[in-house]
Design an enzyme around this catalytic site. Structure first.
Site, short mmCIF file in Angstrom:
data_model
loop_
_atom_site.label_atom_id
_atom_site.label_comp_id
_atom_site.label_asym_id
_atom_site.label_seq_id
_atom_site.Cartn_x
_atom_site.Cartn_y
_atom_site.Cartn_z
CG HIS A 175 -1.98 1.27 0.94
ND1 HIS A 175 -3.07 1.35 -0.11
CD2 HIS A 175 -2.02 2.46 1.14
CE1 HIS A 175 -3.53 2.51 -0.09
NE2 HIS A 175 -2.77 3.26 0.73
CE1 TYR A 230 -1.96 8.03 -0.38
CE2 TYR A 230 -1.86 5.81 0.30
CZ TYR A 230 -2.54 6.86 0.10
OH TYR A 230 -3.99 6.99 -0.04
CG HIS A 278 -8.88 1.67 -8.19
ND1 HIS A 278 -9.13 2.88 -7.66
CD2 HIS A 278 -7.75 1.35 -7.41
CE1 HIS A 278 -8.48 3.29 -6.63
NE2 HIS A 278 -7.46 2.35 -6.33
CG PHE A 279 -4.21 -0.63 -10.48
CD1 PHE A 279 -3.60 -0.77 -11.67
CD2 PHE A 279 -4.83 -1.92 -9.71
CE1 PHE A 279 -3.22 -2.24 -12.34
CE2 PHE A 279 -4.27 -3.00 -10.48
CZ PHE A 279 -3.99 -3.31 -11.74
CG HIS A 280 -4.92 0.42 -16.16
ND1 HIS A 280 -4.99 -0.80 -15.33
CD2 HIS A 280 -3.86 0.51 -16.95
CE1 HIS A 280 -3.99 -1.47 -15.98
NE2 HIS A 280 -3.35 -0.78 -16.86
NE ARG A 310 -5.82 -7.52 -10.34
CZ ARG A 310 -5.06 -6.98 -9.71
NH1 ARG A 310 -5.24 -6.93 -8.28
NH2 ARG A 310 -3.76 -6.63 -9.91
NE ARG A 311 -2.56 -9.99 -10.74
CZ ARG A 311 -1.72 -9.99 -9.60
NH1 ARG A 311 -1.79 -10.64 -8.80
NH2 ARG A 311 -0.66 -9.15 -9.50
#
Ligand code: HEM
Ligand SMILES: [Cu+2]
Ligand SMILES: [Cu+2]
Lengths: 159, 48, 551
Positions: C225, C229, C376-378, C441-442
């Site tokens: 996590h 950041y 989301h993380f794209h 996913r994946r």
């Protein structure tokens, strides 16, 4: 340190919203019992086949419990046992699952049933099947070259 | 292109006028709430 | 040391060091982006990979190159130049240390890449045990991390030297932020280093037979996590400090910026369990506790949102903007250094909303390990962070190479940003919806035996391929611009924009640089959030797992 009045307003608004979210989650989890799957039972991953209940995967009717059936799954690369089950509509079922090898996922697509199966641990989740028809179970954690072939079915049938 | 400011506003007031900022962040906050609540309803709906 | 003429430009020797990092980053972008394009095509069901390459090998390439290599190299290159610019050239020993770090990371990258290409390490970039890759793969990743520590040491040494020569003064904001991010990285990587060095490497070398899977995952996510950041804070450095200068405005508040960075240091680490919400073997009370801490780390992002809008509005009003939103039109939309990171900021709105959903312990059941997460993380990483990095490189690379971003290149850069926005809307939007329907996913293309549910996902997979193709055009455009500003654009002086606070601003309190205090609280929070669950994990451990090579 100076902070603009509006920024204080914003931060209070935001923090209160976050607190409301957390309260809803907390009440739902600890009071209504909607905890994410967090079973603490362990098992020897090499002896899954000889450890009850995983020596005989499948659906079992139970009495005197909060649920009507126990549905035992064993996951291994790249399949689930059983590969298909029929469940009477409206029944409450406790899914009990584990993995014989690597980490797998256990997701009944389009439902809240979604948990990780890790070698050495038993995963459990209790749910109700209200809608007739086919439910697809898929592995949603990468487990090797056949990962996208790994699936099973739950057929919900009218009683 | 400097537009002459006829709507006389004092200099100090101008720098601390953050109404637009407050409006923007509140819109942002509302988006966050809408998304969260929508998914929460999906969850509750799927509880059966 | 007062600001001297040489501080106006990054010292040429430091510029070389930064550029070396950027070259590796751009190679990673080109190869990783191509892998991403192929993934979307495979998943649409319209293409099969040639030559026995598997989908998962490709996905490992994509994840490792983009999430680990591109980000780490770009960030270290950027932070080194930011320090060199704001507190002065690195000393020779620091610079040599920086080069040692660079070559260590590069060697590690090559080792890992070779193993992935030989199909000895198709374990994806998260390498969860008990899937077991070749030890050289893990060794390579270790060197990447060790190299980053060495470079981090160079950066911190430069900062300490400045502090010694400037007692009682607050360090320049950009350097302060780089130091916070470096400390965050060092504290976070301890977790992944611990599992790789003490668990995974001995096990993959055959020195021990089995591994504690849950302990390894928990150490990984202790790192995983704050990793996000570590990616985000350099983008915030640009948003807080660079963008105000680009739009000719002022930094909204130096103190509040520092405060938000400190809050990230404190709260971004003791939250890793929110990636393990659906795992057995962890008590739900500890999961919920870390969910609460996760929500706390939203607060500094709320502060950031206010600061950004605030500096935009202040600038617009100083130009005579009227009405509530009149300032919005005053922003320099024709300037790629602003517009491209701005698209990144805009993407952070849906990205943040999705993040709150992911972190909410029950809502996580709806989306966990579905393609929603990838969507989301794209947005967070592959749009907010990466477009900001692109925006930074549009002035930083020519600044370092002594060239300029011409009008034409500036225009191309804006077009590049627009392509990214459109492509990502398609790809990420489709991923979010398909994820809510349950698509995993994946996973390579599969109809799961013609299941009606799985067939419903296919239109969204085709939309992802359309988006992926547009995104890949965006990558090609970016590479063209990069090559131009690195080697061919006309010589000149491109500015390194560093914002200033308003004259009326109060003095920055020195408390923000009381590192003993902040690191102490960081450690206390980590111990609070992790000690008991981790002891539980070790004490109640089931028999360990042997390694599997299932690809
Ligand atoms: C041309 C642009 C890109 C395309 C078409 C693309 C496409 C994809 C697709 C289709 C997946 C997931 C597939 C799956 O889960 O089966 C994926 C995963 C991923 N992408 Fe991208 N991507 C692009 C750019 C990026 C960038 C710039 C980054 C980061 C800087 C990035 C980071 C990741 C990561 C970390 C994963 C997860 C890998 C994993 O689950 O192991 N992508 N990408
Ligand atoms: Cu799998
Ligand atoms: Cu996280």
């Amino acid at each position: 340190m100076h902070m603009h009045k509006f920024e204080k307003v914003w931060l209070i608004f935001g923090t209160v919203a976050l607190l409301v979210f957390l309260t809803v989650l907390g009440v739902s989890a600890f009071y209504l019992g909607n905890q994410p799957p967090s079973c603490l039972v362990t098992i020897d991953p090499e002896k899954v086949e000889v450890t009850a209940p995983f020596n005989a995967p499948g659906l079992y009717e139970v009495t005197g419990k909060d649920w009507d059936y126990e549905l035992v799954f064993v996951a291994s690369a790249f399949s689930y046992s059983p590969a298909k089950v029929e469940i009477p509509k409206g029944s409450t079922v406790k899914v009990i699952a584990t993995s014989k090898d690597v980490i797998h996922g256990f997701e009944i697509a389009g439902t809240n049933v979604n948990m990780m199966l890790e070698p050495g641990f038993v995963s459990e989740y209790t749910t109700r099947f209200n809608n007739e028809g086919e439910n697809l179970i898929i592995c949603n954690e990468y487990c090797g070259v056949g990962h996208h072939m790994m699936s099973s079915r739950i057929e919900v049938v009218s009683k | 292109m400097a537009v002459p400011k006829l709507k006389n506003k004092s200099q100090t007031k101008e720098t601390s006028n953050l109404k637009g900022t407050l409006a923007s962040v509140l819109i942002l906050g509302i988006i966050l709430i809408i998304v969260w609540v929508s998914i929460y309803f999906i969850f509750v709906n799927r509880l059966g | 040391m007062k600001k001297t003429a040489e501080n106006e430009k990054v010292h040429p020797l430091d510029a070389k060091l930064s550029m070396a990092h950027f070259y590796v980053a751009i190679i990673a972008l080109a190869l990783g982006g191509f892998a991403g394009l192929l993934q979307t095509l495979v998943r649409s069901g319209r293409m099969e990979l040639p030559a026995g390459i598997t989908y998962y090998q490709l996905l490992t390439v994509h994840g490792v190159l983009l999430a680990l290599v591109l980000t780490t190299f770009f960030i270290i290159g950027f932070q080194l130049s930011a320090v060199s610019k704001t507190i002065g050239p690195l000393s020779t020993p620091s610079r040599i240390t920086g080069w040692i770090g660079f070559w260590t990371m590069t060697l590690g990258t090559v080792m890992a890449a070779v193993m992935v290409l030989l199909n000895e390490a198709s374990v994806l970039y998260t390498f969860y045990a008990p899937l077991q890759a070749h030890p050289i793969f893990y060794g390579g990743l270790t060197l990447v991390i060790v190299g980053s520590w060495i470079s981090g040491g160079a950066l911190i040494a430069a900062y300490r030297k400045w502090k010694k020569n400037n007692r009682g003064q607050a360090s320049p904001l950009l350097s302060f932020m780089a130091v916070v991010n470096t400390l965050l990285w060092i504290v976070a990587t301890i977790g992944v280093a611990a599992t790789v060095l003490f668990q995974i490497l001995p096990w993959s070398l055959g020195w021990v037979d089995s591994i504690n899977v849950l302990a390894s995952r928990t150490l990984f996510w202790y790192f995983g996590h704050p990793l996000v950041y570590f990616w985000l804070l350099p983008a915030y450095m640009c948003w807080y400090v660079v963008i105000p200068k680009v739009i000719c405005g002022k930094i909204f508040s130096d103190s509040l910026a520092r405060m938000s960075f400190i809050l990230f240091l404190l709260f971004s680490i003791p939250v890793g369990l929110h990636h393990q919400l659906l795992e057995p073997g962890i008590d739900p009370i500890w999961k919920f506790l870390q969910v609460i801490l996760t929500f706390l780390v939203v607060v500094p992002s709320l502060m950031t949102a206010f600061s950004l809008f605030g500096s935009f509005e202040q600038y617009g009003r100083s130009q005579g903007a009227q009405g509530i939103f009149g300032w919005f039109k005053m922003l320099p939309w024709g300037d790629a250094r602003f517009t491209v990171p701005f698209i990144g900021m805009a993407a952070f709105i849906p990205a943040g909303a999705g993040g709150l959903v992911n972190a909410s312990n029950q809502l996580n059941q709806v989306v966990h390990n579905t393609i929603w997460v990838t969507g989301h993380f794209h947005l967070t990483l592959a749009t907010s962070v990466i477009l900001t990095f692109f925006g930074i490189s549009y002035w930083l690379v020519p600044h370092l190479t002594g060239r300029t971003l011409t009008k034409k290149l500036n225009k191309l850069a804006i077009i590049q940003g627009v392509f990214w926005a459109i492509g990502m809307s398609f790809m990420s939007g489709a991923m979010h919806i398909a994820g809510l329907l349950g698509a995993p996913r994946r996973s390579s293309y599969s109809t799961y035996g013609d299941s009606t549910q799985a067939l419903d996902w296919i239109p969204y997979q085709i939309a992802q391929a359309v988006g992926g193709t547009i995104l890949f055009i965006g990558i090609i455009l970016y590479i063209i611009i990069f090559i131009q500003v690195a080697f061919f654009a006309p010589k000149g002086n491109e500015e390194f924009p560093v914002g200033e606070v308003t004259d009326k601003a109060e003095k920055t309190p020195l408390i923000f640089e009381n590192w003993k205090l902040w690191l102490g609280i960081t450690a206390a929070l980590i111990l609070f959030a992790y000690t008991i669950p981790f002891i539980d994990i070790l004490q109640n451990a089931p028999p360990g797992s042997k390694g599997f090579k299932l690809w």
